[in-house]
Design a protein around this motif. Sequence first.
Motif, PDB file in Angstrom:
ATOM      1  N   ARG A  88       0.223  -2.407  -2.822  1.00 51.24           N
ATOM      2  CA  ARG A  88       1.045  -2.250  -1.410  1.00 51.24           C
ATOM      3  C   ARG A  88       1.424  -3.718  -1.147  1.00 51.24           C
ATOM      4  NH1 ARG A  88      -1.256   2.835   0.533  1.00 51.24           N
ATOM      5  NH2 ARG A  88      -0.343   4.911  -0.865  1.00 51.24           N
ATOM      6  N   GLU A 134       5.944   1.277  -2.307  1.00 47.93           N
ATOM      7  CA  GLU A 134       5.456   1.264  -0.921  1.00 47.93           C
ATOM      8  C   GLU A 134       5.089  -0.025  -0.369  1.00 47.93           C
ATOM      9  OE1 GLU A 134       1.779   3.492  -2.309  1.00 47.93           O
ATOM     10  OE2 GLU A 134       3.217   5.557  -3.276  1.00 47.93           O
ATOM     11  N   GLY A 135       4.765  -0.910  -0.815  1.00 48.76           N
ATOM     12  CA  GLY A 135       4.397  -1.785   0.540  1.00 48.76           C
ATOM     13  C   GLY A 135       5.768  -2.746   1.375  1.00 48.76           C
TER      14      GLY A 135
END
Length: 169
Positions: A88, A134-135
């Motif tokens: 992430r 997701e990061g």
Amino acid sequence: MRLPAFTTGTTSGSTGGSRWAMSFADLCLVLLGFLLLLQAHRGDPVALNAGIRAAFGSPAPKTYDETATGLFEPGEAILLPDARAHFRSIGQVAAGRGAVVHIESMGTDAAARRFDGWELAAARTAAIARAVSEGGLDARQVDLAIDGTGPAARQAGQHVRITVTTKGG
């Protein structure tokens, strides 16, 4: 039938018609030299890539090379919490720089349970891509590759290489 002789459109004694041939020969020699350089440096492709980028003034990409067994639950494609947080953060940094992330899986894990070797390699690569996304990195900025999943690759285990390359670099 007899064809007319080839002419360069210049008067006799002029060398203007052969200038393109010399330029073409120079180009061929430069390309040949570059290909010989690539062939001679068969060692580390990451070092070669960084050297070529440096020669042209581009920043070297950031590369992470890790063994997959330390990132996932044994025989599964489920990232361990620390590994998920690591990927992430890579995605967050890459998103902030407008970078492209290339995720490459090499080899297979012999401890596969639910999957065979190439399915596990693909699932793990996709799991890393999801964590990077997701990061905050757009999924269109993530590139995946799976290489070397044959019998010889099984003996070496699965390795994952993540390369972060800035655009224009």
